[in-house]
Motif scaffolding. Structure first.
Motif, PDB file in Angstrom:
ATOM      1  N   THR A   1      -9.925  91.864  49.377  1.00 44.85           N
ATOM      2  CA  THR A   1     -10.001  91.441  50.771  1.00 44.85           C
ATOM      3  C   THR A   1     -10.143  92.667  51.670  1.00 44.85           C
ATOM      4  O   THR A   1      -9.416  93.654  51.511  1.00 44.85           O
ATOM      5  CB  THR A   1      -8.746  90.641  51.177  1.00 44.85           C
ATOM      6  OG1 THR A   1      -8.601  89.517  50.308  1.00 44.85           O
ATOM      7  CG2 THR A   1      -8.866  90.142  52.609  1.00 44.85           C
ATOM      8  N   PHE A   2     -11.082  92.595  52.594  1.00 47.28           N
ATOM      9  CA  PHE A   2     -11.323  93.650  53.569  1.00 47.28           C
ATOM     10  C   PHE A   2     -11.284  93.033  54.960  1.00 47.28           C
ATOM     11  O   PHE A   2     -11.394  91.811  55.109  1.00 47.28           O
ATOM     12  CB  PHE A   2     -12.688  94.307  53.341  1.00 47.28           C
ATOM     13  CG  PHE A   2     -12.891  94.837  51.934  1.00 47.28           C
ATOM     14  CD1 PHE A   2     -12.627  96.159  51.628  1.00 47.28           C
ATOM     15  CD2 PHE A   2     -13.327  93.997  50.921  1.00 47.28           C
ATOM     16  CE1 PHE A   2     -12.804  96.642  50.337  1.00 47.28           C
ATOM     17  CE2 PHE A   2     -13.513  94.470  49.631  1.00 47.28           C
ATOM     18  CZ  PHE A   2     -13.244  95.797  49.339  1.00 47.28           C
ATOM     19  N   HIS A   3     -11.128  93.862  55.968  1.00 43.22           N
ATOM     20  CA  HIS A   3     -11.156  93.317  57.324  1.00 43.22           C
ATOM     21  C   HIS A   3     -11.871  94.269  58.269  1.00 43.22           C
ATOM     22  O   HIS A   3     -11.873  95.490  58.078  1.00 43.22           O
ATOM     23  CB  HIS A   3      -9.731  93.030  57.830  1.00 43.22           C
ATOM     24  CG  HIS A   3      -8.893  94.267  58.047  1.00 43.22           C
ATOM     25  ND1 HIS A   3      -8.897  94.985  59.217  1.00 43.22           N
ATOM     26  CD2 HIS A   3      -8.018  94.896  57.232  1.00 43.22           C
ATOM     27  CE1 HIS A   3      -8.070  96.008  59.116  1.00 43.22           C
ATOM     28  NE2 HIS A   3      -7.525  95.973  57.911  1.00 43.22           N
ATOM     29  N   HIS A   4     -12.521  93.697  59.259  1.00 48.12           N
ATOM     30  CA  HIS A   4     -13.146  94.434  60.349  1.00 48.12           C
ATOM     31  C   HIS A   4     -12.719  93.760  61.642  1.00 48.12           C
ATOM     32  O   HIS A   4     -13.085  92.609  61.902  1.00 48.12           O
ATOM     33  CB  HIS A   4     -14.665  94.425  60.226  1.00 48.12           C
ATOM     34  CG  HIS A   4     -15.362  94.997  61.435  1.00 48.12           C
ATOM     35  ND1 HIS A   4     -15.334  96.337  61.732  1.00 48.12           N
ATOM     36  CD2 HIS A   4     -16.060  94.388  62.442  1.00 48.12           C
ATOM     37  CE1 HIS A   4     -16.010  96.546  62.856  1.00 48.12           C
ATOM     38  NE2 HIS A   4     -16.453  95.370  63.305  1.00 48.12           N
ATOM     39  N   ASN A   5     -11.912  94.483  62.426  1.00 45.53           N
ATOM     40  CA  ASN A   5     -11.286  93.882  63.607  1.00 45.53           C
ATOM     41  C   ASN A   5     -10.510  92.629  63.168  1.00 45.53           C
ATOM     42  O   ASN A   5      -9.675  92.698  62.292  1.00 45.53           O
ATOM     43  CB  ASN A   5     -12.328  93.571  64.677  1.00 45.53           C
ATOM     44  CG  ASN A   5     -12.996  94.846  65.201  1.00 45.53           C
ATOM     45  OD1 ASN A   5     -12.373  95.915  65.191  1.00 45.53           O
ATOM     46  ND2 ASN A   5     -14.233  94.739  65.652  1.00 45.53           N
ATOM     47  N   GLU A   6     -10.826  91.472  63.730  1.00 46.46           N
ATOM     48  CA  GLU A   6     -10.085  90.268  63.348  1.00 46.46           C
ATOM     49  C   GLU A   6     -10.792  89.477  62.248  1.00 46.46           C
ATOM     50  O   GLU A   6     -10.325  88.394  61.866  1.00 46.46           O
ATOM     51  CB  GLU A   6      -9.888  89.349  64.571  1.00 46.46           C
ATOM     52  CG  GLU A   6     -11.128  88.628  65.054  1.00 46.46           C
ATOM     53  CD  GLU A   6     -12.021  89.463  65.959  1.00 46.46           C
ATOM     54  OE1 GLU A   6     -12.890  88.872  66.618  1.00 46.46           O
ATOM     55  OE2 GLU A   6     -11.832  90.703  65.990  1.00 46.46           O
ATOM     56  N   HIS A   7     -11.882  89.996  61.712  1.00 51.38           N
ATOM     57  CA  HIS A   7     -12.679  89.270  60.723  1.00 51.38           C
ATOM     58  C   HIS A   7     -12.322  89.723  59.301  1.00 51.38           C
ATOM     59  O   HIS A   7     -12.108  90.910  59.058  1.00 51.38           O
ATOM     60  CB  HIS A   7     -14.172  89.485  60.971  1.00 51.38           C
ATOM     61  CG  HIS A   7     -14.606  89.095  62.341  1.00 51.38           C
ATOM     62  ND1 HIS A   7     -14.643  87.791  62.763  1.00 51.38           N
ATOM     63  CD2 HIS A   7     -15.020  89.850  63.393  1.00 51.38           C
ATOM     64  CE1 HIS A   7     -15.064  87.742  64.018  1.00 51.38           C
ATOM     65  NE2 HIS A   7     -15.294  88.968  64.431  1.00 51.38           N
ATOM     66  N   LEU A   8     -12.287  88.766  58.367  1.00 50.58           N
ATOM     67  CA  LEU A   8     -11.996  89.053  56.968  1.00 50.58           C
ATOM     68  C   LEU A   8     -13.266  88.976  56.129  1.00 50.58           C
ATOM     69  O   LEU A   8     -14.132  88.136  56.365  1.00 50.58           O
ATOM     70  CB  LEU A   8     -10.969  88.070  56.419  1.00 50.58           C
ATOM     71  CG  LEU A   8      -9.540  88.164  56.962  1.00 50.58           C
ATOM     72  CD1 LEU A   8      -8.663  87.109  56.308  1.00 50.58           C
ATOM     73  CD2 LEU A   8      -8.951  89.544  56.743  1.00 50.58           C
ATOM     74  N   VAL A   9     -13.355  89.831  55.123  1.00 45.41           N
ATOM     75  CA  VAL A   9     -14.425  89.782  54.118  1.00 45.41           C
ATOM     76  C   VAL A   9     -13.736  89.675  52.761  1.00 45.41           C
ATOM     77  O   VAL A   9     -12.954  90.552  52.391  1.00 45.41           O
ATOM     78  CB  VAL A   9     -15.314  91.039  54.161  1.00 45.41           C
ATOM     79  CG1 VAL A   9     -16.390  90.954  53.077  1.00 45.41           C
ATOM     80  CG2 VAL A   9     -15.929  91.221  55.526  1.00 45.41           C
TER      81      VAL A   9
END
Length: 382
Positions: free
Chosen positions: A65-73
């Motif tokens: 799991t990764f995140h950019h700002n409030e978004h998850l990948v």
């Protein structure tokens, strides 16, 4: 560009597909550097508002799991060694030769024949190809089994049925009533097996045409609001079938570049601009049904040359490495199975039957005492 400048979902799908391709490509490079053979299929996209993906049960999935700002990948990975697949993915053909050989495979006839044959021989169900969805048909909770092709042939195949009919299919294969089915995993196993067999028949046609090709392990998507589709490089065709009012939807397509010497007409180019690369889910595809015979043994020749490895498992045991190192001529290895207990008979690592060791005229053999049930066979291939 700005988010508001994005004109269609196709642009989003292309970007997601490209990201998947790059990340998987880096992993592929690691495998190749380790001396392993590996190919990547063209990415497919699953999108919608209500669905779940049940990955192939080949190994416990690894989740990142990764995140950019409030978004998850979220990334999930399942890896399994495929014994003997190296020869299937070696390629020394030019792209022009590959395209010519792909064009020589009658994908439509293969799909129609395979679906009719598989439902008849495995499920005792007579299905017929139809040209349009019957009036009153509703796409409710549904299950899709998908496989992809990789190697000299890049492509996608999936089969879709409503959940009620999926349970009927499972009951027919396992020899029980639909209400006796214990859980959805049994249903998913049957859909996996059906999609694997039909996709495997299509793969056999490509191999017979002199193309190297491997087939992915089937994955399952279940839900109400979703669509499984390839990226723009693959155009799928839709085939429709019916069994007593239940509809079976099949989509299949391979990556086809323009053949040498061919030029697209202005009408063809304009049509592509208008319709896009994805088959419209609401428009039926003409299937020339009259040209396809429903002989259940018509494609028997497809499997006649497929090698089957028969293995008899006398028993199994666990030993420490130190104990294994001490083994030598005359050593006795004790098995967990007791003398006189039945042995397992496997074909291509799938449990098929049980039997007993017999000696006749100084030769060993196995007398089959039990054919395992379809449910046990399905469990052995998960």
């Amino acid at each position: 560009m700005e988010v508001d400048d994005i004109q269609s979902n196709e642009e989003i799908k292309d970007v997601i597909g490209e990201l998947a391709n790059i990340v998987a490509g880096n992993l592929k490079t690691e495998f190749l550097d380790s001396g392993l053979a590996c190919v990547i299929s063209t990415p497919s996209i699953t999108s919608g508002g209500d669905f779940k993906i049940d990955p192939a049960g080949i190994a416990p999935p690894q989740k990142f799991t990764f995140h950019h700002n409030e978004h998850l990948v979220v990334i999930e990975l399942c890896v399994k060694e495929e014994i003997g697949a190296k020869e299937d993915i070696m390629s020394d053909l030019s792209s022009d030769v590959i395209m010519e050989r792909i064009a020589g495979v009658d994908i439509k006839a293969s799909i129609i024949n395979s679906v009719i044959d598989v439902f008849y021989t495995m499920l005792d169900m007579e299905v017929e190809a139809i040209q349009e969805v019957p009036e009153g048909f509703i796409e409710e909770l549904r299950t899709v089994g998908s496989v992809t092709f990789a190697g000299e042939v890049d492509g996608l195949f999936n089969i879709q049925v409503n959940d009620d009919f999926a349970r009927q299919m499972t009951a027919a294969m396992l020899g029980m009533e639909p209400e006796e089915i214990e859980n959805e995993e049994e249903v998913y196993d049957v859909i996996r097996e059906i999609s694997n067999i039909i996709g495997g028949n299509l793969k056999s046609n490509f191999v017979d045409a002199g193309l190297s090709c491997v087939l992915s392990t089937p994955s399952i998507t279940n839900g109400r609001d979703f669509r499984v589709s390839p990226t723009n490089v693959i155009k799928t065709s839709r085939f429709l079938f019916s069994h007593k009012g239940s509809v079976i939807i099949v989509e299949a397509g391979v990556k086809m570049d323009q053949l040498p010497g061919e030029k697209k007409t202005e009408d063809e180019t304009e049509t592509e601009k208008t319709t896009g690369s994805e088959t419209d889910a609401s428009s039926p595809i003409e299937t020339d049904i009259a040209q396809v015979e429903a002989d259940p043994f018509k494609n028997l020749g497809l499997v006649m040359d497929i090698p089957l490895q028969v293995t008899v498992e006398l028993g199994h045991t666990k030993r420490r490495i130190n104990d294994v190192l001490r083994l030598g001529p005359g050593s006795v290895v004790e098995m967990e199975q007791m003398e006189g207990e039945p042995v397992d008979i496997l074909i291509n690592e799938t449990l098929i039957a049980k039997g007993f060791v017999v000696v006749e005229k100084e030769k060993y053999g196995i007398r089959i005492s039990e054919i395992v049930s379809r449910r046990e066979r399905l469990k052995s291939i998960r």
